[in-house]
Scaffold this motif. Sequence first.
Motif, short mmCIF file in Angstrom:
data_model
loop_
_atom_site.label_atom_id
_atom_site.label_comp_id
_atom_site.label_asym_id
_atom_site.label_seq_id
_atom_site.Cartn_x
_atom_site.Cartn_y
_atom_site.Cartn_z
N PHE A 162 0.82 -1.21 0.00
CA PHE A 162 0.00 0.00 0.00
C PHE A 162 0.86 1.26 0.00
N PHE A 163 1.90 1.30 0.84
CA PHE A 163 2.66 2.53 1.01
C PHE A 163 3.43 2.90 -0.26
N SER A 164 3.93 1.89 -0.98
CA SER A 164 4.63 2.20 -2.24
C SER A 164 3.64 2.71 -3.28
N VAL A 165 2.44 2.14 -3.31
CA VAL A 165 1.42 2.62 -4.23
C VAL A 165 0.98 4.03 -3.84
N ARG A 166 0.83 4.25 -2.55
CA ARG A 166 0.44 5.59 -2.09
C ARG A 166 1.49 6.62 -2.49
N ASP A 167 2.78 6.26 -2.41
CA ASP A 167 3.82 7.20 -2.81
C ASP A 167 3.72 7.57 -4.29
N LEU A 168 3.35 6.57 -5.12
CA LEU A 168 3.15 6.86 -6.55
C LEU A 168 2.02 7.85 -6.74
N TRP A 169 0.95 7.68 -5.94
CA TRP A 169 -0.18 8.60 -6.05
C TRP A 169 0.19 10.00 -5.54
N LEU A 170 0.94 10.05 -4.42
CA LEU A 170 1.32 11.34 -3.86
C LEU A 170 2.23 12.13 -4.80
N THR A 171 2.99 11.42 -5.61
CA THR A 171 3.89 12.11 -6.56
C THR A 171 3.26 12.23 -7.95
N HIS A 172 1.92 12.05 -8.00
CA HIS A 172 1.13 12.27 -9.22
C HIS A 172 1.51 11.32 -10.37
N GLN A 173 2.08 10.17 -10.05
CA GLN A 173 2.43 9.22 -11.11
C GLN A 173 1.24 8.35 -11.50
N ILE A 174 0.29 8.16 -10.58
CA ILE A 174 -0.94 7.41 -10.88
C ILE A 174 -2.12 8.14 -10.24
N VAL A 183 -4.19 -1.67 -5.17
CA VAL A 183 -4.26 -2.12 -3.78
C VAL A 183 -5.39 -3.13 -3.59
N GLY A 184 -6.39 -3.08 -4.47
CA GLY A 184 -7.51 -4.02 -4.37
C GLY A 184 -8.61 -3.58 -3.45
N VAL A 185 -8.84 -2.26 -3.37
CA VAL A 185 -9.92 -1.73 -2.53
C VAL A 185 -10.69 -0.68 -3.31
N ALA A 186 -11.79 -0.21 -2.74
CA ALA A 186 -12.55 0.86 -3.37
C ALA A 186 -11.76 2.16 -3.31
N GLN A 187 -12.07 3.05 -4.23
CA GLN A 187 -11.35 4.33 -4.29
C GLN A 187 -11.50 5.11 -2.98
N ASP A 188 -12.70 5.12 -2.41
CA ASP A 188 -12.92 5.83 -1.15
C ASP A 188 -12.07 5.24 -0.02
N PHE A 190 -9.17 3.64 -0.39
CA PHE A 190 -7.78 4.03 -0.60
C PHE A 190 -7.52 5.46 -0.12
N LEU A 191 -8.41 6.36 -0.46
CA LEU A 191 -8.23 7.76 -0.06
C LEU A 191 -8.28 7.91 1.46
N ARG A 192 -9.15 7.14 2.11
CA ARG A 192 -9.21 7.20 3.57
C ARG A 192 -7.92 6.66 4.18
N TRP A 193 -7.43 5.54 3.65
CA TRP A 193 -6.17 4.99 4.14
C TRP A 193 -5.03 5.98 3.90
N ALA A 194 -5.06 6.64 2.76
CA ALA A 194 -3.98 7.59 2.45
C ALA A 194 -3.93 8.72 3.45
N ARG A 195 -5.11 9.07 3.99
CA ARG A 195 -5.16 10.13 5.01
C ARG A 195 -4.78 9.60 6.39
N GLU A 196 -5.17 8.36 6.68
CA GLU A 196 -5.09 7.86 8.06
C GLU A 196 -3.86 7.00 8.34
#
Length: 208
Positions: A162-174, A183-188, A190-196
């Motif tokens: 999750f954390f490596s995928v989140r880093d790709l999202w944080l750097t606007h790569q995906i 990650v295999g979850v709903a978009q909502d 993922f966004l909640r996990w990214a915050r928490e």
Amino acid sequence: MENRIFGYVRVSTREQNEDRQLIALREFEQPIQRIYMDKLSGKDFNRPAYRRMMRALHQGDLLVVKSIDRLGRNYDEILDQWRIITKEKRAEIVVLDMPLLDTRGGRDLTGTLIADIVLQLLSYVAQTERENIRQRQAEGIAAARARGVRLGRPPKPVPPHFFSVRDLWLTHQISSREAARQVGVAQDTFLRWAREKKEPGAPICKKQ
């Protein structure tokens, strides 16, 4: 059309056993041609089998139930359905557990009055019991939470990548949608996990 005898059975959940009601109906003094059964709460009358039965019920037919709470647990709606069956459809009702609730044959004024009083009393008891059950459930949930018991489904575990995928999202790569897919979850979710969620030993930075 020949008058028919219908039976109605209701249990609140699929786990509850309906045998006791079925046995009582099969022991009725006359053969019951058709038995309708719902496995739903008695909070209202929006039940598939009950509605099919009401469509089939005609003048002169007889409806047999084991007890008034099997018909329903909403006081006002029980009285309304009783009126529809006996007054509008002009059918008869027998409640096996309460011989006074038997509309077959002529009743004098006193008998009708007693039946109406008994019906209103039993309908009130049925609704009160339903409300007491809900209150006991709420109190049980509150007590469990006070003891620290977690209720409901356990939280979905965060996968290791999750954390490596989140880093790709944080750097606007995906996009967040693509990140959620990886990650295999709903978009909502993922966004909640990214915050928490916080990676061990590293502060989380939030995307603006």
